[in-house]
Design an enzyme around this catalytic site. Sequence first.
Site, PDB file in Angstrom:
ATOM      1  N   VAL A  66       0.850  -1.194   0.000  1.00 50.42           N
ATOM      2  CA  VAL A  66       0.000   0.000   0.000  1.00 50.42           C
ATOM      3  C   VAL A  66       0.882   1.239   0.000  1.00 50.42           C
ATOM      4  CG1 VAL A  66      -1.812   1.282   1.193  1.00 50.42           C
ATOM      5  CG2 VAL A  66      -1.804  -1.226   1.265  1.00 50.42           C
ATOM      6  N   THR A  68      -0.039   4.099  -2.774  1.00 51.31           N
ATOM      7  CA  THR A  68      -0.765   5.183  -3.451  1.00 51.31           C
ATOM      8  C   THR A  68      -2.274   5.105  -3.268  1.00 51.31           C
ATOM      9  OG1 THR A  68      -0.809   3.848  -5.461  1.00 51.31           O
ATOM     10  CG2 THR A  68       1.017   5.401  -5.213  1.00 51.31           C
ATOM     11  N   LYS A 138      -9.849   6.957 -17.268  1.00 51.59           N
ATOM     12  CA  LYS A 138     -11.248   7.371 -17.165  1.00 51.59           C
ATOM     13  C   LYS A 138     -11.369   8.889 -17.249  1.00 51.59           C
ATOM     14  CE  LYS A 138     -15.258   7.257 -14.067  1.00 51.59           C
ATOM     15  NZ  LYS A 138     -15.875   6.639 -12.880  1.00 51.59           N
ATOM     16  N   HIS A 272      -1.634 -25.745 -48.278  1.00 47.87           N
ATOM     17  CA  HIS A 272      -2.971 -25.401 -47.792  1.00 47.87           C
ATOM     18  C   HIS A 272      -3.299 -26.191 -46.519  1.00 47.87           C
ATOM     19  CE1 HIS A 272      -3.361 -23.040 -51.336  1.00 47.87           C
ATOM     20  NE2 HIS A 272      -3.411 -24.080 -52.146  1.00 47.87           N
ATOM     21  N   GLU A 324       7.671 -21.556 -50.882  1.00 52.19           N
ATOM     22  CA  GLU A 324       7.455 -20.292 -50.179  1.00 52.19           C
ATOM     23  C   GLU A 324       8.329 -20.178 -48.927  1.00 52.19           C
ATOM     24  OE1 GLU A 324       5.532 -17.637 -50.638  1.00 52.19           O
ATOM     25  OE2 GLU A 324       4.191 -18.197 -52.272  1.00 52.19           O
TER      26      GLU A 324
END
Length: 508
Positions: A66, A68, A138, A272, A324
């Site tokens: 703890v 902030t 926000k 494929h 490829e």
Amino acid sequence: MNKKIQSALISVFYKDGLEPIVRELDRLGITIYTTGGTQKFIEDLGIQVVPVENLTTYPSILGGRVKTLHPSVFGGILGRRDLESDVQEMKQYNIPEIDLVIVDLYPFEETVASTTEEKAIIEKIDIGGPSMIRAAAKNFKDVLVVAAKKDYAAITELLKTQNGETSIEQRKGFAAKAFETVGHYDVAIAKYFNTTNTDVEYFFHSETHPKIMRYGENPHQQGVFYGDYDKLFEKLNGKELSYNNLVDVDAAVQLIAEFPKADEVVFAIIKHTNVCGVGGRSTTADAWAIALAGDPESAFGGVLVTNGTIDEATANAINEIFFEVLIAPAFDEAALTILKSKKNRILLQLKELPQVKLQFKSVLNGVLQQAVDEGSYTEWKEEGGRTATAEEKADLEFANIICKHLKSNAIALVKNKQLVGKGAGQTSRVDAVRHSLEKAKQFGFDLNGAVLASDAFFPFNDSVQIAHSAGIAAFIQPGGSIRDKDSIDYCKENNLAMVLTGMRHFKH
């Protein structure tokens, strides 16, 4: 809607890249509030800060859990500057306005990846960080938020060029990134906790490192890849991988993962997503030769994969066809010189196999999720007219794996660790058998002594009869049909081997 930054709150885990930001804040005379290790880092740069404890009147407590979580901090972030009641309350309680929040989060995912110690993992669940990020995002009308070190350079440039002034569009853009950051963080935590929870109520998935593809499956479709394939491969040559390349590379890697030991080199050709050629031999060159011979027509423009080293002899042979992508765990220097002769040819050195346990598919207005098919067979039940020979058993196991990587309905014909015929994606099993036999015939294979694997049961004995008439004498299939007896009886009457595995391998 432009806002001038007057004060900033900085509390970050990663300090690398932070110095240019705080120097710009100091140049602009912006008040800096900070905590713990960040405070020391900034003060060591010779820059003055205000400890958060001065706002909260509380020290960092509970071992840093703890620091902030206090109205003086969150009031300064959430206070609406255009709402008089908020402004008056902030004055009443001496809450300063905080215009910039720079927070990154405890490295939860990195900790999970580096240890299994639950205590260490739990301590890396950030509480104050996500709360401050969400609060600042926000209130983007008044506050700019930076939620990850990847955005440090962007905020540095903004401070330099705009002298601490930001537009509403910029603040909203950073807010969107911030919500993505905490969303991904929460998903990672939820997935960690859900590894042992069978009562999961939500579909959780989040991937980073988006790569915009040139296009999707077709040129008129957009394509994006979320993931980091650079962790798996080192690209040694060639153009950027396309959407279709990645789909076939995935199929290739899934297949080669079935053959982890290179005491028998396996070479496969993927087209494929289907296997169109595969062979196992003692050398890479020999494995390539029989993989290509299985269907040299379909190999054109394919994706190649092996678990062996690409040497000079193999490279010379491969160099004769158009392909490829080539994937291998290692390449000799002489081989690379040969294969790099075509600049667009993609060469990928496989560094590690993907540790994927789940598969996803979008359907209708939702997502299907399933476990990866890691099985081969649950049992080995000899149900035919004779027991398979040692050579047949080796080929049956090989064929069963290959069949698992063909689209259903699927049939694989194998002889001496070489795929000599396949039927994939057919609408009936007997059509798949016929297609596999036609492919074998097309390339001149003698099927006497070959074996057949099926991804699912034979609903009738017609498939077995047709294959037997072509020379097939050993079969492997999961079983489970109410008419299994038809095929079994045919094998018994004709002295054919038939193995039931108890494990189906549909692949749609």
